[in-house]
Every structure is written in C-alpha cells, then in structure tokens.
Design a protein around this motif. Structure first.
Motif, PDB file in Angstrom:
ATOM      1  N   GLY A 164     -12.914  10.167  22.256  1.00 26.04           N
ATOM      2  CA  GLY A 164     -13.309   9.950  21.752  1.00 26.04           C
ATOM      3  C   GLY A 164     -14.635  10.490  22.751  1.00 26.04           C
ATOM      4  O   GLY A 164     -14.533  10.895  23.166  1.00 26.04           O
ATOM      5  N   LEU A 165     -16.018  10.006  22.233  1.00 23.30           N
ATOM      6  CA  LEU A 165     -17.242  10.749  22.610  1.00 23.30           C
ATOM      7  C   LEU A 165     -17.663   9.813  23.956  1.00 23.30           C
ATOM      8  O   LEU A 165     -17.060   8.477  24.003  1.00 23.30           O
ATOM      9  N   ASN A 166     -18.442  10.441  24.869  1.00 24.50           N
ATOM     10  CA  ASN A 166     -18.722  10.044  25.664  1.00 24.50           C
ATOM     11  C   ASN A 166     -20.119   9.426  25.921  1.00 24.50           C
ATOM     12  O   ASN A 166     -20.950  10.571  25.274  1.00 24.50           O
ATOM     13  N   TRP A 167     -20.134   8.100  25.575  1.00 27.78           N
ATOM     14  CA  TRP A 167     -21.136   7.567  24.184  1.00 27.78           C
ATOM     15  C   TRP A 167     -22.772   7.686  25.886  1.00 27.78           C
ATOM     16  O   TRP A 167     -23.321   7.646  25.277  1.00 27.78           O
ATOM     17  N   GLU A 168     -22.772   7.250  26.925  1.00 32.32           N
ATOM     18  CA  GLU A 168     -23.764   7.422  27.547  1.00 32.32           C
ATOM     19  C   GLU A 168     -23.671   8.556  28.104  1.00 32.32           C
ATOM     20  O   GLU A 168     -25.391   8.834  27.849  1.00 32.32           O
ATOM     21  N   LYS A 169     -23.576   9.795  28.014  1.00 30.73           N
ATOM     22  CA  LYS A 169     -23.482  11.330  28.119  1.00 30.73           C
ATOM     23  C   LYS A 169     -24.283  11.357  26.681  1.00 30.73           C
ATOM     24  O   LYS A 169     -25.217  12.396  27.422  1.00 30.73           O
ATOM     25  N   SER A 170     -23.899  11.541  25.833  1.00 35.72           N
ATOM     26  CA  SER A 170     -24.707  11.381  24.701  1.00 35.72           C
ATOM     27  C   SER A 170     -26.276  10.739  23.830  1.00 35.72           C
ATOM     28  O   SER A 170     -26.273  11.884  23.263  1.00 35.72           O
ATOM     29  N   GLY A 171     -26.314  10.154  25.138  1.00 35.58           N
ATOM     30  CA  GLY A 171     -27.391   9.112  24.548  1.00 35.58           C
ATOM     31  C   GLY A 171     -27.143   9.350  23.351  1.00 35.58           C
ATOM     32  O   GLY A 171     -28.534   8.127  22.574  1.00 35.58           O
ATOM     33  N   ILE A 172     -26.418   9.301  22.560  1.00 38.17           N
ATOM     34  CA  ILE A 172     -26.646   8.156  20.956  1.00 38.17           C
ATOM     35  C   ILE A 172     -26.386   6.527  21.030  1.00 38.17           C
ATOM     36  O   ILE A 172     -25.317   6.062  21.852  1.00 38.17           O
ATOM     37  N   PRO A 173     -27.448   6.404  20.694  1.00 36.76           N
ATOM     38  CA  PRO A 173     -27.212   4.805  20.554  1.00 36.76           C
ATOM     39  C   PRO A 173     -26.326   3.984  20.068  1.00 36.76           C
ATOM     40  O   PRO A 173     -25.474   4.200  18.740  1.00 36.76           O
TER      41      PRO A 173
ATOM     42  N   TRP B 207     -14.880   4.834  13.990  1.00 36.85           N
ATOM     43  CA  TRP B 207     -13.808   6.772  14.245  1.00 36.85           C
ATOM     44  C   TRP B 207     -13.267   7.996  12.719  1.00 36.85           C
ATOM     45  O   TRP B 207     -12.054   6.876  11.875  1.00 36.85           O
ATOM     46  N   LEU B 208     -14.414   8.118  12.304  1.00 33.46           N
ATOM     47  CA  LEU B 208     -14.190   9.271  10.609  1.00 33.46           C
ATOM     48  C   LEU B 208     -13.833   8.588   9.358  1.00 33.46           C
ATOM     49  O   LEU B 208     -13.444   9.366   8.765  1.00 33.46           O
ATOM     50  N   LYS B 209     -15.183   7.798   9.163  1.00 28.88           N
ATOM     51  CA  LYS B 209     -14.503   7.286   8.355  1.00 28.88           C
ATOM     52  C   LYS B 209     -15.298   6.688   6.959  1.00 28.88           C
ATOM     53  O   LYS B 209     -16.703   7.343   8.105  1.00 28.88           O
ATOM     54  N   LYS B 210     -15.521   6.673   6.031  1.00 24.21           N
ATOM     55  CA  LYS B 210     -16.962   6.478   5.360  1.00 24.21           C
ATOM     56  C   LYS B 210     -16.950   5.403   4.820  1.00 24.21           C
ATOM     57  O   LYS B 210     -17.614   5.155   3.547  1.00 24.21           O
ATOM     58  N   LYS B 211     -16.461   4.775   5.202  1.00 26.96           N
ATOM     59  CA  LYS B 211     -17.216   2.660   5.198  1.00 26.96           C
ATOM     60  C   LYS B 211     -16.780   2.302   6.808  1.00 26.96           C
ATOM     61  O   LYS B 211     -15.787   2.346   7.176  1.00 26.96           O
ATOM     62  N   THR B 212     -17.193   1.321   6.881  1.00 21.88           N
ATOM     63  CA  THR B 212     -17.290   0.270   7.829  1.00 21.88           C
ATOM     64  C   THR B 212     -15.545  -0.389   7.839  1.00 21.88           C
ATOM     65  O   THR B 212     -15.367  -0.617   6.617  1.00 21.88           O
ATOM     66  N   ILE B 213     -14.819  -0.534   9.113  1.00 28.37           N
ATOM     67  CA  ILE B 213     -13.737  -1.115   8.904  1.00 28.37           C
ATOM     68  C   ILE B 213     -13.153  -2.234  10.077  1.00 28.37           C
ATOM     69  O   ILE B 213     -12.407  -2.845  10.210  1.00 28.37           O
ATOM     70  N   ALA B 214     -14.771  -3.253   9.640  1.00 24.49           N
ATOM     71  CA  ALA B 214     -14.548  -4.649  10.793  1.00 24.49           C
ATOM     72  C   ALA B 214     -13.740  -5.140   9.579  1.00 24.49           C
ATOM     73  O   ALA B 214     -13.079  -4.788   8.589  1.00 24.49           O
ATOM     74  N   PRO B 215     -13.334  -6.526  10.443  1.00 27.40           N
ATOM     75  CA  PRO B 215     -12.210  -7.156   9.884  1.00 27.40           C
ATOM     76  C   PRO B 215     -12.386  -7.513   8.866  1.00 27.40           C
ATOM     77  O   PRO B 215     -11.529  -7.888   7.427  1.00 27.40           O
ATOM     78  N   PHE B 216     -13.339  -7.980   8.161  1.00 24.66           N
ATOM     79  CA  PHE B 216     -13.837  -8.719   7.074  1.00 24.66           C
ATOM     80  C   PHE B 216     -15.391  -7.874   6.431  1.00 24.66           C
ATOM     81  O   PHE B 216     -16.167  -7.614   7.431  1.00 24.66           O
ATOM     82  N   MET B 217     -16.478  -7.385   5.414  1.00 21.94           N
ATOM     83  CA  MET B 217     -17.622  -7.616   4.875  1.00 21.94           C
ATOM     84  C   MET B 217     -17.433  -6.071   5.426  1.00 21.94           C
ATOM     85  O   MET B 217     -18.581  -6.031   5.880  1.00 21.94           O
TER      86      MET B 217
ATOM     87  N   THR C 203     -18.384  16.519  16.666  1.00 18.41           N
ATOM     88  CA  THR C 203     -18.869  14.170  16.158  1.00 18.41           C
ATOM     89  C   THR C 203     -18.256  14.158  14.380  1.00 18.41           C
ATOM     90  O   THR C 203     -18.612  13.043  14.428  1.00 18.41           O
ATOM     91  N   SER C 204     -18.290  15.478  13.987  1.00 18.39           N
ATOM     92  CA  SER C 204     -18.058  15.405  12.354  1.00 18.39           C
ATOM     93  C   SER C 204     -16.039  15.099  12.457  1.00 18.39           C
ATOM     94  O   SER C 204     -15.668  14.825  11.202  1.00 18.39           O
ATOM     95  N   GLY C 205     -16.004  15.640  13.744  1.00 15.33           N
ATOM     96  CA  GLY C 205     -13.806  15.415  13.150  1.00 15.33           C
ATOM     97  C   GLY C 205     -13.359  16.699  13.234  1.00 15.33           C
ATOM     98  O   GLY C 205     -12.385  16.959  12.981  1.00 15.33           O
TER      99      GLY C 205
ATOM    100  N   PHE D 260     -18.497  10.197  11.984  1.00 15.36           N
ATOM    101  CA  PHE D 260     -18.590  10.199  12.491  1.00 15.36           C
ATOM    102  C   PHE D 260     -18.049   9.928  14.038  1.00 15.36           C
ATOM    103  O   PHE D 260     -17.000   8.918  13.857  1.00 15.36           O
ATOM    104  N   THR D 261     -17.803  10.452  15.258  1.00 17.34           N
ATOM    105  CA  THR D 261     -16.506  10.204  15.989  1.00 17.34           C
ATOM    106  C   THR D 261     -16.776   8.291  16.676  1.00 17.34           C
ATOM    107  O   THR D 261     -17.255   8.817  17.671  1.00 17.34           O
TER     108      THR D 261
END
Ligand code: FAD
Length: 491
Positions: free
Chosen positions: A37-46, A59-69, A255-257, A77-78
């Motif tokens: 995975g990405l080093n988020w702190e270093k990347s500066g991406i929030p 992780w590299l998906k076209k849709k969110t993957i929360a348990p619902f909604m 970061t695009s995989g 994006f990674t």
C-alpha cells in the motif's frame, strides 16, 4: 538496481510488522520493510471521509466497498480499504503504511484472561497481563473517553441510547478503550482543531486524532535510522535458496495499480507480517508456484473471530433515535460472554450516515466452534476458503437471541435496511489464524521446516480471541520478537 540485497526483510507494515521493525531497529539491526500500500503521510494526499469517498476509499476499485451503502463511484487508486470476496464471506483489510491501523475503529480491547488461556493454553498468561498488554497499551497510546464528555456530547447519542437499551434488556455494558486521542476529540468538538472522528472519517483513514501505527511503532522505528520502508511494493512469491536464504519476486506499482518495475529482493532473514490473508497468500501461492516448502498446519485453524454483523431499526421518539451526528469512534460494548448459552461480545457501532436513519448497528464477536481452512486453488490462482453457513450457525443463533431480546425490551425490528434478513454473516473484519503459534511455527513464530522464516501477525492466533484483535496481535508480536532476538535469531 532491480536486485536488492537486504539482511532482514519484513513484509507488511501492520501491527506485527511494526512491532518487529521497532524491536529489531532498537537492537541495532538494519531492516527493510516492503508494503504494497501507499505511504499516505509521505504522499501528502488526505484521507477521505465516509460521506465524501475519494482516493483513499478503496484499493483499486471503481466503487466504494464499505459494508453497506455503496453508491459512490471511484477512479481506481491504491486506497486504504480492500475487500477479499469468498463464496460465503467477505474479508475487509487495510492497505498502506500502517496496515489495518489506518482503517480500523481503533477499539483497543484486551481479551478476557480466561479466554486467552483457553485459546493459548501454552502461553504464560500472567506474564501477558502483567507485561505485554500494559506495554502494548503504552506504545499504541490507548486511552479512554471522559464520562462527562460522553454524557453530553451529541455525537455519542448512539452510544448512550445503545447502552440504555442494553441495560433495559438486561445486558451488561462496558466502556471500550481506543487509540483515538480523546483529548483531541474534545477539542474538535469545540472546533478548536480540524474535525476527524466528528467528520465521518475512519474506514478510509483519519486525517487527525487517531494514533495509527505510522504515529506510534513505525514512527519510533524510523527515528532509530535503521528502518527503510518501501511502499507500493507487492510481494508476489518467495523462493527458498540452497543456502537457506530467500529470494522474493516483488512488483512495484504506481497509484493506479500499474506495475512500474519487477524487482528481486534477496534476504537472509524473512519476517512475514502481511496480515492473516496476505501471509497465507504468499505462503500458499509460493508453495504452488515455486514448490516452496510449507508445513501441513499452514492454512488450518482459520477463523473469522466470530464476526457477525446485525442491526435494528426502530423509531424511538423519546430519545430521538441514535442521532444524525455520530462520532466514528466506538466507545461502548455489550458483554454477554459469561452467558453459557449465548456467549458474545458486541460493539455498539456508529452508523455515521449524516442523517438519523433510526438504525442501530452491532458487530458481534462470538466463539468460533468450527474452524475453517485456507488453501490455494491452482486453477483460479486465488486463495480459497473452506467456510460456509455451518461455521456461522451458532453466531446467527446468538445474534437472533440478542436482537429479539433487545426488541422485546425496547421495540424495533431486525434491520433489513442494512443486511439481507438483517444478518451480515458474511462481514469479516477480523480474519485470524492459518499459521498458528506453536502449531505451524515454533513457540515464537519461527516457521516449522524453515531456518530463517518467521510469521508475526494475526495468522498466529487460532481463529478466535473473543474481542477486537489488534491489542492481542501486538502483544503476541512483542512476545515473539523479544524471544527471537534473545535467542540470537537475527545475530
Ligand atoms: P495488517 O494490519 O492487516 O497489515 C498487513 C499489511 O501487509 C497491510 O498493510 C498490507 O497491505 C500488507 N501486505 C499484504 N500483502 C502484502 C504483499 N503481498 N506485499 C506487501 N505488503 C503486503 N481491530 C481491533 O482490534 N479494533 C478495531 O476497532 C478494529 N476495527 C476494524 C475495522 C475495519 C474496517 C477493519 C478492516 C479491521 C478492523 N480491526 C479492528 C482489525 C485489525 O485492523 C486487524 O486485525 C489488524 O490490522 C491485523 O494486523 P496484522 O498485523 O495481522 O496485519
């Protein structure tokens, strides 16, 4: 160059990896850590919030993957949250420097001593409760919410209502410690600092407040000057060489995989800390691809830690429901573990959807009476998991008992809004086991049939620990690495 020699390599930067890195670095060893995975702190991406999912959401998906909604579309994006789907169960894991600590709810629960002894009969429980658990609390910066703040804060109405209802139904509740800094939370409530827990940030990362591993163990390890973390480096497989060293085939991605470089790492000592599913994948896949030797216990004694999600819908005009505003950080739990017929622990979980959906969410943790097994399917080239409804039957019975009792005392119905039939038997946040301490490894995580290979992560725990697992994973890792260093394994 693309061939890199490193004396000690750690794969994965979650709890097991971070503990190993710190203790080895403190002992003066140079350590290289590979993290897919990405080093988020270093990347500066929030990090993004649950209501505005962006780059960190998946992780590299076209849709969110929360348990619902999952109504949000994404540009791959990674991101920090990944999901591995099996026939009867979906397993969520964290990706990035810090592993699961980036995405989890921060609940820092010490297991019940009686259950710890049952799960680990060969470990010195007294030493764990007097030494390793307190050490881990200190290093992870575990703290507890102030009761006065909790009593008045509108963002914790879901906890107050959840506890009142539990008491009315005759259940016992407990306060749950967390690694989220509650002093920071009190300031964010007063708008003195940027909001995170009160801004629906958690499963896609917290920009503030949460003491994830990058702020604790990994930070300390980096400060020794002995640790190098290489992010976006994914270990594909490992080979055992004639001189008992290891060679790893690694893909560096962007970061695009997309793969930007194929690399080879040679090491004398290898620590696998890729998380339960990551470590099992590396071992089982290497066995299939490279005839990598693995012990017959690898893959056995896998469990979902009794994870079983459920929820209730109700309209409760007097209390005003669980509230439109909700903190993402859980602080309450229902402890029914001593009930011989229906032993379970459940988190009183937040559901921060930005509106009052009159729904209470619970993540139950049950005993795991029937363990599963992980193997590698050479046709699909994927992990396969022997796990079906029979493994979760008792968990469903407990959830049903719990919901019925809550509804009888408080009104409400099983939540069909959240899950099919109101039961999320297929939601797993806590994959454990498959590389069990003392079975697949020696007493300290050194793999059987190997001289220079160690596993230090959730896979050491035999499928169940009765509470949220990261405190236990961290404590076991502390115990193992201390003893491995003492035995001069890394001399
Ligand atoms: P992980 O933390 O999973 O770390 C493994 C790391 O290895 C990851 O960063 C991964 O990207 C990397 N990796 C994997 N494969 C490779 C590879 N091939 N090459 C390179 N790197 C690789 N537990 C609690 O105790 N309390 C909670 O409140 C809680 N809430 C949770 C909420 C969610 C949404 C989730 C998903 C989990 C939650 N957990 C919680 C569980 C907890 O986060 C995990 O049990 C814990 O992170 C596991 O630690 P680990 O060291 O085994 O591995």
């Amino acid at each position: 160059g693309n061939v890199i020699d490193a004396p000690i390599l750690i794969v994965g930067s979650g709890y097991g990896g971070a503990v190993s890195a710190l203790r080895l670095c403190e002992a003066g060893k140079k350590v290289v850590m590979l993290e897919m995975g990405l080093n988020w702190e270093k990347s500066g991406i929030p990090f993004s919030s649950m209501l505005k999912p962006g780059k960190s959401a998946a992780w590299l998906k076209k849709k969110t993957i929360a348990p619902f909604m999952n109504i949000f579309s994404l540009t791959p994006f990674t991101g920090t949250l990944d999901r591995m789907d099996f026939e009867h169960i979906n397993i969520w894991v964290g990706r990035g420097v810090g592993g699961g600590s980036l995405v989890n709810g921060g609940m820092a629960v010490t297991p019940k001593e009686s259950y710890f002894k049952e799960v680990f009969p060969d470990l010195d429980a007294e030493k764990f409760y007097s030494t390793y658990f307190p050490l881990v609390h200190k290093e992870l910066k575990v703290n507890i919410i102030d009761e006065h703040f909790l009593k008045d804060c509108p963002y914790y109405q879901f906890t107050r209502v959840g506890e009142e209802e539990a008491h009315k139904a005759g259940f016992k509740t407990i306060r749950v410690p967390n690694v989220y800094d509650f002093q920071y939370m009190e300031k964010e409530y007063k708008n003195e600092v940027p909001r995170s827990a009160f801004n629906t940030e958690v499963i896609y990362g917290n920009n503030h407040g949460k003491n994830s591993l990058d702020k604790t163990y990994l930070k300390k390890a980096l400060e020794t000057g002995n640790l190098e973390i290489m992010d976006l480096h994914c270990v594909e497989n490992i080979k055992l060489n004639d001189d008992k060293t290891y060679t790893l085939n690694v893909q560096q991605i962007d970061t695009s995989g997309a793969v930007v470089s194929d690399k080879v790492f040679n090491c004398k000592k290898l620590i696998l800390a890729a998380g339960t599913m990551g470590t099992l994948k590396i071992l089982l896949q290497s066995n299939a691809v490279n005839k990598f030797p693995i012990h017959e216990e690898i893959g056995k004694n896998w469990g979902n830690n009794g994870n079983f999600m459920t929820g209730r819908n109700w309209v409760k005009p007097l209390s005003g429901g669980t509230g439109a505003k909700q903190s993402t950080i859980p602080v309450g739990g229902i402890d029914n573990w001593e009930d011989k017929e229906h032993p379970f622990f459940t988190e009183i979980a937040p559901l921060p959807m930005g509106m009052d959906v009159a729904t209470a969410l619970y993540l139950l943790i049950n005993r795991v009476d029937k363990k599963g097994e992980v193997s590698y399917d050479t046709t699909t080239k994927k992990l396969s998991l022997n796990w079906d409804q029979s493994h979760t039957a008792k968990m469903r019975e407990n959830a049903n008992y719990f919901i019925k009792k809550m509804n009888r005392a408080n009104g409400g119905t099983r939540s069909h809004f959240l899950f099919n039939n109101g039961f999320g038997a297929d939601v797993c946040y806590h994959p454990l086991g498959g590389c069990v301490l003392g079975k697949a490894t020696n007493d300290y995580g050194k793999l059987k049939d190997h001289d220079n290979l160690y596993v230090l992560d959730g896979s050491l725990i035999p499928g169940t620990i009765g509470v949220n697992p990261f405190v236990t994973i961290t404590a076991i890792a502390e115990y193992c690495i201390e003893n491995l260093i003492r035995q001069n394994e890394f001399a």
